[in-house]
Scaffold this motif. Structure first.
Motif, PDB file in Angstrom:
ATOM      1  N   SER A 148       0.991  -1.215   0.066  1.00 29.07           N
ATOM      2  CA  SER A 148      -0.059   0.015   0.053  1.00 29.07           C
ATOM      3  C   SER A 148       0.960   1.359   0.235  1.00 29.07           C
ATOM      4  N   TRP A 149       1.647   1.695  -1.103  1.00 31.25           N
ATOM      5  CA  TRP A 149       2.593   2.494  -1.221  1.00 31.25           C
ATOM      6  C   TRP A 149       2.153   3.797  -1.600  1.00 31.25           C
ATOM      7  N   GLY A 150       0.942   4.089  -2.008  1.00 32.29           N
ATOM      8  CA  GLY A 150       0.582   5.313  -2.353  1.00 32.29           C
ATOM      9  C   GLY A 150       0.414   6.417  -1.051  1.00 32.29           C
ATOM     10  N   GLY A 151       1.303   7.371  -1.028  1.00 31.74           N
ATOM     11  CA  GLY A 151       1.329   8.315   0.080  1.00 31.74           C
ATOM     12  C   GLY A 151       1.871   7.734   1.306  1.00 31.74           C
ATOM     13  N   ALA A 152       2.355   6.712   1.304  1.00 34.77           N
ATOM     14  CA  ALA A 152       3.023   6.006   2.377  1.00 34.77           C
ATOM     15  C   ALA A 152       4.251   6.889   3.028  1.00 34.77           C
TER      16      ALA A 152
END
Length: 301
Positions: A148-152
């Motif tokens: 869950s990389w988006g905005g991490a």
């Protein structure tokens, strides 16, 4: 602030985008990812594609508390996006670290807004050219990848914020292929933060934009598709075209193409390009545009 405390200030971001938005077809109507509280007043940093053209944004803390938010800005050059919580998040601001001090081999934490994180390692620092007319001079790459990389949040072991997750890619090491994350370094934020908060965009002329999605193959820049109604489509650029020259300069790869394009003047400049189509050369003159002019503007909720 230790990284355990920093994790609490990483929130889930959910946005809703109208059907007629320019980016709805490519990025979808419902977008989910993460964001990081960077000011005590509830200012949240995220990756811009999560919130561009959003009509509704919701932030969720780890304990399930949901707070509405207003999309403030999306900086096309860095990829950063900002949202302002419209209610009390009651979460402390994360300290901004120094991405310039991060070296290959350093360990870090990559955390999402649901409280999930991976212990990761910096595996590369290098230039990154994205197919959507995007270029980072010194991107950070980490492995193993977070799903869950988006905005991490890329968090140093001292708890400071080192960057924001943008993509999941693959990296080959010999015969082995592994998933990695591309991170936008936090050092790009401080010089533009005040402008993004007060003006909604950086106070300088917009880059010229084509609306072309391109890839590099053996040093050649090949058009994969063009945005409907965008400058490239109006000028007749087509899927499969090879862009060989910009003005009087030969194009040597995707990064070089972007640099030549952006050096041609501000948005609105007319840019001559030589393209190879079905083995034949032709020149096109493309009147560029400001990408933001195609996007729906945030409405205060």
């Amino acid at each position: 602030m230790t990284f355990e405390k920093t994790l609490q200030s990483v929130v889930a971001v959910r946005s809703s985008v109208p059907d007629d938005a320019f980016t709805a077809g490519t990025l979808g109507n419902q977008r989910e990812g993460s964001g990081i509280v960077i000011r005590d007043n509830g200012l949240v940093l995220t990756i811009g594609y999560l919130i561009t053209e959003a009509e509704e944004v919701w932030l969720t803390r780890h304990d399930g508390k949901v707070v509405p938010a207003h999309p403030l800005s999306y900086d096309q050059e860095t990829g950063f996006g900002l949202v302002q919580a419209l209610g009390a998040l009651d979460l402390p601001a994360v300290e901004l670290g120094k991405a310039s001090a991060v070296q290959v081999g350093d360990e870090a934490i990559l955390a999402d807004g649901r409280g999930d994180f991976v212990e990761t390692t910096i595996v590369a620092r290098q230039e990154f050219a994205g197919y959507w007319e995007y270029l980072l001079e010194d991107a950070i790459f980490t492995s193993p990848a977070h799903q869950s990389w988006g905005g991490a949040a890329l968090i140093g072991l001292d708890g400071s914020l080192l960057g924001v997750g943008s993509l999941r890619l693959q990296m080959a090491r010999g015969e082995e292929v592994s998933d990695i994350n591309m991170i936008v370094p936090i050092d790009l934020l401080p010089p533009i933060l005040d402008d993004l908060v007060s003006r909604g965009r950086v106070n300088k002329p917009a880059r010229p934009w084509l609306g072309a999605f391109s890839a590099e193959s053996n040093g050649e820049v090949i058009v994969m598709s063009v945005s409907e109604g965008g400058p490239a489509a109006r000028a007749g650029l087509k899927q499969g075209d090879i862009i060989s020259d910009v003005r009087d300069g030969e194009v040597e790869g995707l990064s070089d193409f972007y640099r030549k394009l952006w050096a041609s003047g501000p948005a609105g400049a007319e840019v001559p390009m030589r393209v190879v189509r079905d083995g034949r050369e032709t020149w096109l003159r493309i009147k560029t545009a400001d990408r933001d002019s195609f996007l729906k503007k945030p409405q205060l909720q």
